[in-house]
Design an enzyme around this catalytic site. Structure first.
Site, short mmCIF file in Angstrom:
data_model
loop_
_atom_site.label_atom_id
_atom_site.label_comp_id
_atom_site.label_asym_id
_atom_site.label_seq_id
_atom_site.Cartn_x
_atom_site.Cartn_y
_atom_site.Cartn_z
N CYS A 97 48.64 32.88 34.64
CA CYS A 97 48.74 32.21 35.78
C CYS A 97 48.34 30.79 35.41
CB CYS A 97 47.73 32.95 36.97
SG CYS A 97 47.83 31.90 38.43
N CYS A 196 42.87 38.30 41.31
CA CYS A 196 43.00 38.02 42.91
C CYS A 196 43.79 38.81 43.32
CB CYS A 196 43.22 36.56 42.96
SG CYS A 196 45.17 36.23 42.49
#
Length: 350
Positions: A97, A196
């Site tokens: 990410c 997340c």
């Protein structure tokens, strides 16, 4: 008459948490013109998260920009995450990410809005080799317990050139005090979650929702002795002890995941140790003498250990440690440090 130069404008990646909030506040304190940028990702409670970030931006007195990233995040991060488990590998979605979303697509969006620099609340630093115009290398943050250079290991020098890390010289415990000094009292020592998009969801449940099917297979020892069965290798990772359901005088651990034969290979604790591993997709940040010697870190909480790294066939690299390392996990990233600087990284193959 000398023309007055406007202050440098910085776009800060904001989550609503204490780190990005204090990073933005520090930049304001230093005289930067600051804008907040929030990535809209396919996460639970997105609307509430947006309201939270907006409140922080309002308190800071800065504009907030929302950047839609849902589709790209699914394609680049979640697909990588699920595919890795299918292949018997343990992924690190935060590394991917950072490389492909936060410091690539988000940075493009920030610079397109006219910002001069980007910034995040990561605990890491940037070192300029050969002075201000030299190659930019990632450096460990001051706080050894919070250092996040491992998660940023795939960032290139070009990505670092227009990046600021305002928390590089700060310790985590001090950030909560700084937040209070800036007037933010809502942060109670909470830490953000590593993955997340899992939120509080069970990993196996999440992967099932992504389409991974149960596939019954054997749990066996390295020499082929079958001791049990499983419902999918993606429910296991190297070093795992719990959930095997195989009692013995001493614990069993997962030592390997064999995707081709759909087998979970187990062994005793001493079988988890090895001195060599193989890396693929190694990215060097500098031209260095080969074979290279320095410290190699195998996961975020692993203590970097002395090793020698040398090329082998098919573009791969062999890492040979001075001392055996426990639970080397295919799919994770190995990060090479010269003193406290990241000089290379690669993906653990075996």
């Amino acid at each position: 008459m000398t023309e007055k130069r406007s202050p440098c404008t910085v776009g800060v990646a904001m989550s609503g948490g204490v780190d990005s909030t204090v990073a933005a506040a520090i930049l304001l304190e230093q005289g930067f013109s600051v804008h907040g940028f929030f990535m809209q990702l396919p996460l639970p409670g997105l609307d509430e998260q947006i309201r939270k970030v907006q409140r922080v931006a309002d308190d800071l007195g800065i504009p907030l920009h929302l950047v839609e990233m849902e589709e790209e995040f699914r394609k680049r991060v979640i697909a990588y995450f699920t595919d890795s488990y299918c292949q018997g590998r343990t992924p690190n979605p935060c590394v991917v990410c950072n490389q492909e979303i936060k410091f690539d697509l988000l940075t493009e969006a920030i610079l397109a809005q006219g910002m001069d620099k980007t910034a995040t609340g990561h605990y890491a630093g940037i070192y300029q080799v050969n002075g201000i115009n030299g190659t930019a290398l990632l450096q460990r943050g001051k706080d050894p317990k919070k250092d996040q250079s491992y998660f940023l290991c795939r960032l290139s020098s070009q990505q670092l050139e227009h990046t600021l890390f305002p928390l590089a010289d700060h310790c985590k415990k001090d950030i909560f005090l700084r937040a209070q000094d800036f007037g933010f009292t809502q942060f109670g020592g909470d830490e953000s979650q590593d993955v997340c998009f899992l939120a509080n969801q069970n990993l196996a449940t999440f992967l099932s929702e992504q389409g991974l099917k149960s596939m019954r297979g054997e749990i066996a020892t390295e020499d082929g002795k079958v001791l049990g069965s499983h419902e999918g290798i993606w429910k296991y990772t190297v070093g795992q002890r719990r959930g095997l359901g195989i009692p013995d005088a001493t614990p069993w651990y997962v030592i390997k995941l064999d995707a081709k034969s759909n087998r979970v290979i187990i062994g005793k604790n001493d079988e988890l140790f090895q001195r060599e591993l193989l890396l693929s997709d190694v990215q060097w940040q500098l031209e260095l003498p080969i074979p290279w010697q320095g410290k190699v870190q195998l996961r975020s909480r692993h203590q970097a250990a002395e090793a020698e790294v040398s090329p082998v066939e098919n573009g791969n690299w062999r890492v040979r440690f001075k001392e055996s390392q426990r639970a080397v996990t295919p799919g994770q990233f190995a990060v090479l440090y010269q003193e406290d600087m990241v000089v290379a990284s690669g993906v653990i193959v075996s």
